[in-house]
Design an enzyme around this catalytic site. Structure first.
Site, short mmCIF file in Angstrom:
data_model
loop_
_atom_site.label_atom_id
_atom_site.label_comp_id
_atom_site.label_asym_id
_atom_site.label_seq_id
_atom_site.Cartn_x
_atom_site.Cartn_y
_atom_site.Cartn_z
N GLU A 87 4.69 -7.70 -3.09
CA GLU A 87 6.08 -7.35 -2.82
C GLU A 87 6.84 -8.55 -2.25
O GLU A 87 7.99 -8.81 -2.62
CB GLU A 87 6.15 -6.18 -1.83
CG GLU A 87 5.74 -4.85 -2.40
CD GLU A 87 6.82 -4.24 -3.28
OE1 GLU A 87 8.01 -4.44 -2.99
OE2 GLU A 87 6.46 -3.56 -4.26
N HIS A 142 -2.34 -0.16 3.96
CA HIS A 142 -2.06 0.18 2.56
C HIS A 142 -3.09 -0.47 1.64
O HIS A 142 -3.71 0.20 0.82
CB HIS A 142 -0.65 -0.27 2.17
CG HIS A 142 -0.23 0.20 0.82
ND1 HIS A 142 -0.61 -0.44 -0.35
CD2 HIS A 142 0.52 1.26 0.44
CE1 HIS A 142 -0.10 0.20 -1.39
NE2 HIS A 142 0.58 1.24 -0.95
N GLU A 173 -5.61 1.38 -0.66
CA GLU A 173 -5.62 0.80 -2.01
C GLU A 173 -6.17 -0.62 -2.02
O GLU A 173 -5.80 -1.43 -2.86
CB GLU A 173 -4.20 0.83 -2.58
CG GLU A 173 -3.64 2.25 -2.74
CD GLU A 173 -2.26 2.26 -3.37
OE1 GLU A 173 -1.81 1.20 -3.85
OE2 GLU A 173 -1.64 3.34 -3.40
N LEU A 200 4.33 0.28 8.48
CA LEU A 200 5.63 0.38 9.14
C LEU A 200 6.02 1.83 9.35
O LEU A 200 6.55 2.20 10.40
CB LEU A 200 6.70 -0.34 8.32
CG LEU A 200 8.10 -0.39 8.95
CD1 LEU A 200 8.11 -1.33 10.14
CD2 LEU A 200 9.14 -0.82 7.92
N VAL A 201 5.77 2.67 8.34
CA VAL A 201 6.18 4.07 8.39
C VAL A 201 4.98 4.99 8.25
O VAL A 201 3.95 4.62 7.69
CB VAL A 201 7.20 4.40 7.28
CG1 VAL A 201 8.41 3.48 7.37
CG2 VAL A 201 6.57 4.29 5.89
N HIS A 205 1.36 8.16 2.42
CA HIS A 205 -0.05 7.81 2.63
C HIS A 205 -0.57 8.41 3.93
O HIS A 205 -1.69 8.93 4.00
CB HIS A 205 -0.23 6.30 2.64
CG HIS A 205 -0.18 5.67 1.29
ND1 HIS A 205 -1.02 6.07 0.25
CD2 HIS A 205 0.59 4.68 0.77
CE1 HIS A 205 -0.76 5.35 -0.82
NE2 HIS A 205 0.21 4.50 -0.53
#
Length: 255
Positions: A87, A142, A173, A200-201, A205
């Protein structure tokens, strides 16, 4: 002429999780109160979901295109991404392509951009999650196919080297997976496990892969192995210490 501040996040479609992004955005804007603030989400899927609900959030390319009218002599971009991953590479490519259109276009680094960042975050989280007897703390990252995935095992190593051998870091992942984490837990004498998102959030997930009732969720897997499991459903963005780390990156960029 004016300054624009762009806060770039992956985004979330979970309303309750949005507060983690907003908290970081507000902290960054407080660092540059005279700048015009703009929100950017890099996830095309999340932008589409939000658009269906009537909310428009720009992509990086859209944001840069809207700001090329000559009103801004400086555009400052601070991402909330954790790693120098796929990203971030895409974000950096967009910025490089647009640089010639702005007098000054500055891109900040992700949260975990160096060894000092890992150590700083470990101290923040160690204070947030103090050690408890017979209890392990399992953080869910993540994960990525990018080489930057090495940050996750490195983060666990930082915790262990500072004496927090009760902290384990896995990914959804990437590597290590939950099975590898369980293999480490069984070598200890833990009866309780706290899980928390290393994100962050606390989005999809966290709600499903970590704390869901499905048999392949981390909570179910750990419960089946005999642990009493507590799931913390708060993203790291709500922690003042994490917000401060992002603000430090922004200050370094401006200076």
């Amino acid at each position: 002429m004016k300054t624009a501040l762009l806060c770039v996040s992956f985004g979330t479609s979970v309303p309750a999780a949005r507060k983690s992004i907003t908290a970081v955005e507000e902290a960054l804007h407080a660092q540059m109160p005279d700048a015009d603030f703009f929100r950017v989400f890099t996830s095309k899927t999340i932008r589409r979901i939000l658009a269906q609900k009537g909310e428009t959030v720009w992509s990086m390319d859209e944001a840069l295109a809207h700001l090329t009218d000559g009103s801004y002599d400086r555009v400052v971009i601070q991402p909330t991404h954790f790693l120098y991953g796929l990203e971030y590479e895409s974000l950096k490519a967009s910025v490089e392509e647009a640089k010639k259109q702005f007098p000054a276009l500055l891109l900040g680094v992700p949260l975990l951009s160096c060894t000092d960042d890992l150590q700083s975050l470990a101290h923040v989280l160690s204070a947030e999650f103090p050690q408890k007897e017979n209890t392990a703390l399992v953080l869910m990252g993540h994960g990525t196919t990018h080489f930057s995935n090495v940050v996750y095992p490195a983060m666990q190593a930082v915790f262990h080297m500072m004496g927090r051998t009760d902290v384990y870091v896995g990914t959804v992942e990437g590597w290590p997976e939950i099975d590898a984490v369980c293999g480490q837990l069984c070598a200890g004498t833990y009866t309780y496990v706290r899980t928390a998102p290393f994100m962050l959030v606390a989005g999809d997930h966290a709600l499903n892969d970590m704390a869901g009732d499905e048999e392949d969720s981390w909570k179910s897997i750990l419960t089946q192995k005999g642990y009493d499991v507590e799931c913390v459903l708060e993203g790291l963005g709500v922690l003042p210490g994490v917000q401060e780390l992002y603000c430090q990156h922004l200050s370094a960029l401006l200076n």
